[in-house]
Design a protein around this motif. Structure first.
Motif, PDB file in Angstrom:
ATOM      1  N   GLN A   1       0.833  -1.184   0.000  1.00  0.00           N
ATOM      2  CA  GLN A   1       0.000   0.000   0.000  1.00  0.00           C
ATOM      3  C   GLN A   1       0.875   1.244   0.000  1.00  0.00           C
ATOM      4  N   VAL A   2       0.597   2.134  -0.926  1.00  0.00           N
ATOM      5  CA  VAL A   2       1.303   3.400  -1.044  1.00  0.00           C
ATOM      6  C   VAL A   2       0.301   4.525  -0.890  1.00  0.00           C
ATOM      7  N   GLN A   3       0.651   5.496  -0.076  1.00  0.00           N
ATOM      8  CA  GLN A   3      -0.165   6.688   0.081  1.00  0.00           C
ATOM      9  C   GLN A   3       0.545   7.866  -0.570  1.00  0.00           C
ATOM     10  N   LEU A   4      -0.196   8.649  -1.322  1.00  0.00           N
ATOM     11  CA  LEU A   4       0.332   9.815  -1.999  1.00  0.00           C
ATOM     12  C   LEU A   4      -0.405  11.047  -1.502  1.00  0.00           C
ATOM     13  N   VAL A   5       0.344  12.019  -1.032  1.00  0.00           N
ATOM     14  CA  VAL A   5      -0.226  13.240  -0.490  1.00  0.00           C
ATOM     15  C   VAL A   5       0.195  14.407  -1.360  1.00  0.00           C
ATOM     16  N   GLU A   6      -0.785  15.078  -1.946  1.00  0.00           N
ATOM     17  CA  GLU A   6      -0.562  16.191  -2.847  1.00  0.00           C
ATOM     18  C   GLU A   6      -0.920  17.503  -2.170  1.00  0.00           C
ATOM     19  N   ILE A  31       9.235   1.633  -5.649  1.00  0.00           N
ATOM     20  CA  ILE A  31       8.652   2.692  -6.468  1.00  0.00           C
ATOM     21  C   ILE A  31       9.626   3.076  -7.568  1.00  0.00           C
ATOM     22  N   ASN A  32       9.128   3.106  -8.770  1.00  0.00           N
ATOM     23  CA  ASN A  32       9.948   3.440  -9.925  1.00  0.00           C
ATOM     24  C   ASN A  32       9.530   4.807 -10.461  1.00  0.00           C
ATOM     25  N   ALA A  97       2.098   7.072  -8.794  1.00  0.00           N
ATOM     26  CA  ALA A  97       3.329   6.339  -8.529  1.00  0.00           C
ATOM     27  C   ALA A  97       3.191   4.913  -9.017  1.00  0.00           C
ATOM     28  N   GLU A  98       4.256   4.404  -9.565  1.00  0.00           N
ATOM     29  CA  GLU A  98       4.323   3.024 -10.024  1.00  0.00           C
ATOM     30  C   GLU A  98       5.275   2.260  -9.116  1.00  0.00           C
ATOM     31  N   ARG A  99       4.790   1.165  -8.571  1.00  0.00           N
ATOM     32  CA  ARG A  99       5.590   0.335  -7.692  1.00  0.00           C
ATOM     33  C   ARG A  99       5.767  -1.035  -8.315  1.00  0.00           C
ATOM     34  N   THR A 103       7.787  -8.916 -10.592  1.00  0.00           N
ATOM     35  CA  THR A 103       7.647  -8.469 -11.975  1.00  0.00           C
ATOM     36  C   THR A 103       6.325  -7.751 -12.221  1.00  0.00           C
ATOM     37  N   ILE A 104       5.584  -7.471 -11.170  1.00  0.00           N
ATOM     38  CA  ILE A 104       4.266  -6.867 -11.303  1.00  0.00           C
ATOM     39  C   ILE A 104       4.345  -5.374 -11.020  1.00  0.00           C
ATOM     40  N   ASN A 105       3.816  -4.587 -11.928  1.00  0.00           N
ATOM     41  CA  ASN A 105       3.727  -3.146 -11.744  1.00  0.00           C
ATOM     42  C   ASN A 105       2.368  -2.788 -11.147  1.00  0.00           C
ATOM     43  N   ARG A 106       2.393  -2.030 -10.076  1.00  0.00           N
ATOM     44  CA  ARG A 106       1.169  -1.553  -9.456  1.00  0.00           C
ATOM     45  C   ARG A 106       1.160  -0.036  -9.457  1.00  0.00           C
TER      46      ARG A 106
END
Length: 119
Positions: A1-6, A31-32, A97-99, A103-106
């Motif tokens: 789980q990734v949280q993004l705060v703008e 994260i890429n 964001a891409e994590r 081999t799986i991109n989320r």
């Protein structure tokens, strides 16, 4: 789980500038790419800019020369510097964001910040 705060959105006059920061937290390992999308009223969400962990950036044609994306990998933060804003830039701007897990991109999304450019 990734949280993004703008943050950083608001109302500006045409020709003005804004800077939008987005900080990632949570399961940030792997994260890429990070980037910004926007969605104008009645329109689908579209890519604005994206940047890889190595610093390679790509922009939508409509913002080239006006917007600059950058990132601080140590802080897991991406920035969108928006200059020479136009009324057609009015939209909700979403951090992305891409994590990579194995081999799986989320893909993860922030909740958006409103940018309104008046003429």
């Amino acid at each position: 789980q990734v949280q993004l705060v703008e943050s950083g959105g608001g109302l500006v006059q045409a020709g003005g500038s804004l800077r939008l920061p987005c900080a990632a937290s949570g399961s940030i390992f792997g994260i890429n790419a990070m980037g910004w999308y926007r969605q104008a009223p009645g329109k689908q969400r579209e890519l604005v800019a994206v940047i890889t962990s190595g610093g390679s950036a790509n922009y939508a044609d409509s913002v080239k020369g006006r917007f600059t994306i950058s990132r601080d990998n140590a802080k897991n933060t991406v920035y969108l510097q928006m200059n020479s804003l136009k009324p057609e830039d009015t939209a909700v701007y979403y951090c992305n964001a891409e994590r990579v897990v194995l081999t799986i991109n989320r893909v993860y999304w922030g909740q958006g910040t409103q940018v309104t450019v008046s003429s």
